[in-house]
Design an enzyme around this catalytic site. Structure first.
Site, short mmCIF file in Angstrom:
data_model
loop_
_atom_site.label_atom_id
_atom_site.label_comp_id
_atom_site.label_asym_id
_atom_site.label_seq_id
_atom_site.Cartn_x
_atom_site.Cartn_y
_atom_site.Cartn_z
N SER A 35 1.19 -1.03 -0.14
CA SER A 35 -0.32 0.19 -0.13
C SER A 35 0.74 1.03 0.10
O SER A 35 2.08 1.25 0.81
CB SER A 35 -0.45 0.16 1.15
OG SER A 35 -1.26 1.19 1.88
N TYR B 165 -1.33 -0.36 10.00
CA TYR B 165 -2.04 -0.54 9.33
C TYR B 165 -1.06 -0.75 7.79
O TYR B 165 0.15 -1.44 8.21
CB TYR B 165 -2.83 0.00 8.97
CG TYR B 165 -3.39 -0.06 7.17
CD1 TYR B 165 -4.08 -1.72 6.68
CD2 TYR B 165 -3.38 -0.02 5.90
CE1 TYR B 165 -3.61 -2.40 5.54
CE2 TYR B 165 -3.12 0.17 5.03
CZ TYR B 165 -3.47 -1.27 4.16
OH TYR B 165 -3.52 -1.75 3.20
N LYS C 92 1.90 -3.43 6.33
CA LYS C 92 2.67 -3.81 5.21
C LYS C 92 4.18 -3.69 5.26
O LYS C 92 4.44 -3.86 4.58
CB LYS C 92 1.97 -2.31 4.52
CG LYS C 92 0.05 -2.65 4.58
CD LYS C 92 0.34 -3.94 3.36
CE LYS C 92 -1.33 -4.62 3.45
NZ LYS C 92 -1.94 -5.65 3.14
N1 UFG Z 1 -12.73 11.18 3.11
C1 UFG Z 1 -14.01 11.98 3.25
N2 UFG Z 1 -14.88 11.65 3.67
C2 UFG Z 1 -15.19 10.13 4.29
C3 UFG Z 1 -13.82 8.97 3.91
C4 UFG Z 1 -13.13 9.49 3.42
O1 UFG Z 1 -13.16 13.25 3.52
O2 UFG Z 1 -16.32 9.80 4.47
C5 UFG Z 1 -11.75 11.51 2.57
C6 UFG Z 1 -10.22 10.86 3.54
O3 UFG Z 1 -9.81 10.98 4.11
C7 UFG Z 1 -9.26 10.87 1.93
C8 UFG Z 1 -9.69 9.90 0.99
O4 UFG Z 1 -11.20 10.69 1.27
O5 UFG Z 1 -8.82 12.26 1.95
C9 UFG Z 1 -9.67 9.13 0.73
O6 UFG Z 1 -10.42 8.53 2.00
P1 UFG Z 1 -10.42 6.46 2.07
O7 UFG Z 1 -10.28 5.81 3.35
O8 UFG Z 1 -11.29 6.02 1.03
O9 UFG Z 1 -9.06 5.66 1.40
P2 UFG Z 1 -7.25 6.54 2.64
O10 UFG Z 1 -6.81 7.05 1.10
O11 UFG Z 1 -7.48 6.34 3.61
O12 UFG Z 1 -7.02 5.00 1.56
C10 UFG Z 1 -5.42 4.67 2.92
C11 UFG Z 1 -4.38 4.08 2.25
C12 UFG Z 1 -4.53 2.71 1.71
C13 UFG Z 1 -5.08 1.80 1.81
C14 UFG Z 1 -6.38 1.98 2.78
C15 UFG Z 1 -7.13 1.29 3.57
O13 UFG Z 1 -3.80 4.78 1.25
O14 UFG Z 1 -3.46 2.46 0.83
O15 UFG Z 1 -7.13 3.61 3.23
O16 UFG Z 1 -8.72 1.33 3.97
F1 UFG Z 1 -5.22 1.14 1.19
#
Ligand code: UFG
Length: 334
Positions: A119, A143, A147
């Site tokens: 990741s 997490y 990894k």
């Molecule tokens: N976000 C919001 N509101 C929400 C959900 C997410 O604003 O309700 C924002 C987050 O702050 C982030 C973006 O949307 O900026 C994406 O969020 P995600 O939760 O969809 O994904 P992440 O970027 O947190 O992903 C991370 C890691 C991945 C990993 C994953 C695990 O970057 O490598 O979490 O679930 F696999």
């Protein structure tokens, strides 16, 4: 090159199930091992599957022998950043110990090809963008640490033992297979695109944006959203690479394009034709402001190219799935 039998751990999950579909489509035999803690039986594409955990080494060894497995794709893992902060033991046990037992089983059974779901969370807060694979690994949550630990384990094992591996660092997996039978589903759902689309379907009232005061073009976090089938394609290329004698290596998988949370909401509004109510919330702990991949290495060495290069085309596939999800998934995870 001979087509051989591949063990797919976590093959009933979002990313694993899409890879199984591609493996079968290209004539490989795919055997799924899933404990269904977060996977779904409705996402099982292969008729050949075993309910169980990678922590059960004796069982894994039996599967490797029974199905004459020559390569392993390892998707099975816990993947909620927030949960990993609250319950790191679960993450180190499942992600680290589970992988150690799996590798140990492989070593004892003489299976030496391994493809690992890593990741971009291994990088932590970037020093510079786009992120290249040689960027320091300073994860900011358990997490990401799990990894990173597994990547180190793989590097050490490949030196000491007969192990050849490819570690694929996914950026933000998104979208769904256009065929409509597979797509993203987590219980609980925490990922941005499905949450926004569930506002469009009326399942949720609004989307909370986690922070609008980041140093980005519109104040919201930037991520590199990569289509799930392009991730699958990278796995197939990695498998062929290892089967062709390729040496162990680590690759990013991303589009090299960053989109802000607001841009994702706008793309979802455009694709769905619905207006999405947005609520401004606090920053989510552990969120790096921006993560964008350099995919130069995977293009060059594995000859991988993404098919989905713009956000709207990715969201279109996610939207098609979101409207069918509750019909396809008759059960909840667990
Ligand atoms: N976000 C919001 N509101 C929400 C959900 C997410 O604003 O309700 C924002 C987050 O702050 C982030 C973006 O949307 O900026 C994406 O969020 P995600 O939760 O969809 O994904 P992440 O970027 O947190 O992903 C991370 C890691 C991945 C990993 C994953 C695990 O970057 O490598 O979490 O679930 F696999």
């Amino acid at each position: 090159m001979s087509m051989s039998n591949v063990l797919v751990t976590g093959g009933a999950g979002y990313i694993g199930s899409h890879c199984v579909r591609q493996l079968l489509g290209q004539g490989w035999r795919a055997v799924v091992l899933d404990d269904f803690s977060t996977g779904f039986k409705d996402l099982l594409i292969s008729d050949e599957w075993v309910e169980g955990s990678t922590l059960d080494k004796r069982r894994v060894k039996q599967i490797l022998r029974d199905y004459d497995i020559s390569a392993v794709m390892h998707f099975a893992a816990c993947a909620y950043v927030g949960e990993s902060v609250e319950n790191p033991e679960k993450y180190y046990e499942n992600n680290v110990q589970g992988t150690l037992r799996l590798l140990s089983a492989m070593r004892e059974e003489g299976v030496n090809q391994f493809i690992f779901s890593s990741s971009c969370a291994t990088y932590g807060v970037p020093n510079q963008l786009p992120l290249t694979e040689d960027h320091p690994l300073n994860p900011v949550n358990p997490y990401g640490f799990t990894k990173r630990v597994v990547e180190q384990m793989l590097a050490d094992f490949s030196v000491a033992y007969d192990l050849n591996y490819v570690s694929l660092r996914y950026f933000n997996a998104a979208g769904a297979d256009p065929g409509g039978q597979l797509g993203e589903c987590h219980d609980p759902e925490t990922h941005l695109i499905p949450l926004i689309l569930q506002v469009a379907t009326g399942e949720r009232e609004n989307i909370t944006v986690f922070g609008t005061d980041y140093d980005t073009k519109d104040g919201t976090c930037v991520r590199d959203y990569i289509h799930i089938n392009d991730i699958g394609k990278a796995h197939l290329l990695a498998l062929k690479y290892l089967q062709g004698g390729g040496t162990s290596d680590v690759f990013n998988i991303g589009t090299e394009v960053g989109n802000t949370v607001r841009e994702v909401i706008l793309a979802c509004e455009k694709v769905t034709g619905k207006s999405i109510t947005m609520v401004v919330g606090e920053r989510r702990p552990g969120d790096p402001p921006a993560l964008v991949a350099s995919a130069e290495k995977i293009r060059r060495i594995l000859k991988w190219e993404p098919e989905y290069t713009d956000l709207e085309s990715i969201v279109e596939t996610a939207w098609a799935w979101e409207q069918k999800r509750t019909q396809v998934l008759s059960e909840t995870a667990g």
